[in-house]
Design a protein around this motif. Structure first.
Motif, short mmCIF file in Angstrom:
data_model
loop_
_atom_site.label_atom_id
_atom_site.label_comp_id
_atom_site.label_asym_id
_atom_site.label_seq_id
_atom_site.Cartn_x
_atom_site.Cartn_y
_atom_site.Cartn_z
N VAL A 159 -62.56 0.22 103.32
CA VAL A 159 -61.10 0.20 103.23
C VAL A 159 -60.63 1.42 102.44
N ALA A 160 -59.68 2.16 103.01
CA ALA A 160 -59.03 3.26 102.30
C ALA A 160 -57.79 2.73 101.60
N VAL A 161 -57.61 3.09 100.34
CA VAL A 161 -56.49 2.58 99.55
C VAL A 161 -55.77 3.74 98.87
N ASN A 162 -54.46 3.77 99.04
CA ASN A 162 -53.65 4.70 98.26
C ASN A 162 -53.35 4.00 96.93
N VAL A 163 -54.02 4.46 95.88
CA VAL A 163 -53.99 3.76 94.59
C VAL A 163 -52.93 4.36 93.67
N ALA A 164 -52.20 3.47 93.02
CA ALA A 164 -51.28 3.87 91.96
C ALA A 164 -51.86 3.39 90.63
N ALA A 165 -51.98 4.30 89.68
CA ALA A 165 -52.58 3.97 88.37
C ALA A 165 -51.48 3.90 87.31
N LYS A 166 -51.56 2.90 86.45
CA LYS A 166 -50.56 2.72 85.39
C LYS A 166 -50.96 3.50 84.15
N SER A 167 -50.04 4.25 83.63
CA SER A 167 -50.31 5.06 82.43
C SER A 167 -50.04 4.25 81.17
#
Length: 367
Positions: A159-167
């Motif tokens: 699975v390809a995932v466009n990941v958003a990371a929390k700062s």
């Protein structure tokens, strides 16, 4: 004398009675025997009818014996002949279920954290203890890239995932596209099919990218303003996605392509044209029946002034001294299917035309 006469008279009176008795006895006997005779005759006829029926049934049974045997043989063998072969619960060609399950699992896995491990229970039954805060990562979009059946009912899904990371400040930043592989096991069949992950996801490298082959449009005509084929293509696309004019004016007879509705753009500007001709300087329309392939790049502007680049693959055919659009192709032609540029008479095999609906509309290519 008198005594003699009385005796004679008495005998005369008694004689008729005796005569009646004697005369009636046969009659009574006849009346008595008549029912017996009638009943016997009726029983004989009935038995004769039953005998005939029995004979007919016997002969029918004898005659149908082979047929009954054949029917019994077919009846006993039919199930074995018509019964479908057993198949695994989930076949490799039906990866929709495992793929969808893997997408959901990866999305839940990325967003889970300490205290929210229970959110993974619908996907994974093993024990898990997370130490990072929930919501540290988030899946913006997921897409299955690969899915293959390792063994019957056991799948490997990437699975390809466009990941958003929390700062640390609380905002999210784009962490790029990341890839996770999930092992999925299926149980049951049909509507009762279920799925479970046998382990947590494994983060892996991106699948190997393929280098696209050369396209079959060796000749560039720039904006193509002075080329009749390019001009036809531009007019067609303006009618197709911008509602400017009628498509029938630019299509070959019998070709039915419906415009995009509702109209998504207010204007179309051609930014580049490539074709499969051998001479970029030639602007002469050939004789009837010649074909040409065009790859047309445009900037499409919507009602709010936003511009978007699009590319269309078109097939054109010459007729009556002009070019007409004969196909809106599903995909650009590759060099392997392009006609040799040294042979102007060679007819290029048409790229797969867009499927038409019952109303004649065609699926847009590149829209």
């Amino acid at each position: 004398m008198k005594r003699s006469r009385r005796k004679a008279r008495r005998e005369q009176q008694e004689w008729p009675e005796d005569a009646v008795v004697e005369a009636t006895e046969p009659a009574e006997q006849d009346d008595y025997e008549a029912p017996d005779a009638a009943g016997w005759k009726t029983s004989t006829a009935g038995l004769a009818g039953f005998a005939r029926l029995a004979r007919v049934a016997t002969w029918a049974l004898i005659a149908s014996g082979p047929l009954i045997g054949v029917m019994a043989l077919l009846g006993s063998s039919a199930p074995a002949q018509s019964a479908p072969k057993s198949a695994p619960a989930v076949q490799s060609s039906a990866s929709t279920g495992p793929a969808g399950f893997a997408q959901l699992f990866v999305g839940a896995y990325l967003e889970a954290g300490e205290g929210s491990e229970k959110n993974l229970a619908p996907y994974y039954s093993g024990s898990i203890a997370l130490t990072h805060p929930a919501g540290t990562r988030s899946a913006l979009r997921t897409q299955v890239m690969q899915a293959h059946e390792v063994s019957s009912g056991y799948w490997s899904v990437t699975v390809a995932v466009n990941v958003a990371a929390k700062s640390k400040k609380g905002g999210y930043s784009d962490a790029g596209v990341q890839y996770f592989r999930v092992a999925v096991q299926s149980t049951g069949s049909g509507d009762a099919t279920g799925y479970t992950a046998v382990s947590l996801p494994a983060q892996v490298a991106a699948p190997t990218s393929l280098k696209p082959g050369d396209l079959g449009y060796p000749t560039s005509r720039g904006g193509g303003a002075s080329d009749p084929a390019s001009d036809t293509a531009a007019s067609f696309l303006k009618a197709y996605v911008a509602g400017q004019g009628e498509l029938d004016r630019y299509t070959s007879p019998g070709v039915r392509i419906s415009p995009v509705v509702p109209t998504p753009y207010a204007s179309i500007k051609v930014t580049g044209v490539q074709d499969d001709s051998s001479d970029s300087a030639s602007t002469k329309v050939p004789g009837d029946g010649e074909r040409r392939r065009l790859l047309v790049s445009v900037d499409a502007t919507d009602a709010d002034g936003n511009s978007f680049p699009l590319t269309y693959a078109l097939g054109l055919t010459s007729r009556a001294g002009r070019w007409e659009v004969s196909s809106l192709d599903d995909a650009p032609a590759t060099a392997a299917t392009s006609k040799p540029s040294s042979d102007p008479k060679a007819q290029a095999p048409s790229a797969p035309a867009a499927p038409t609906t019952p109303s004649g509309s065609a699926s847009p290519a590149g829209s």
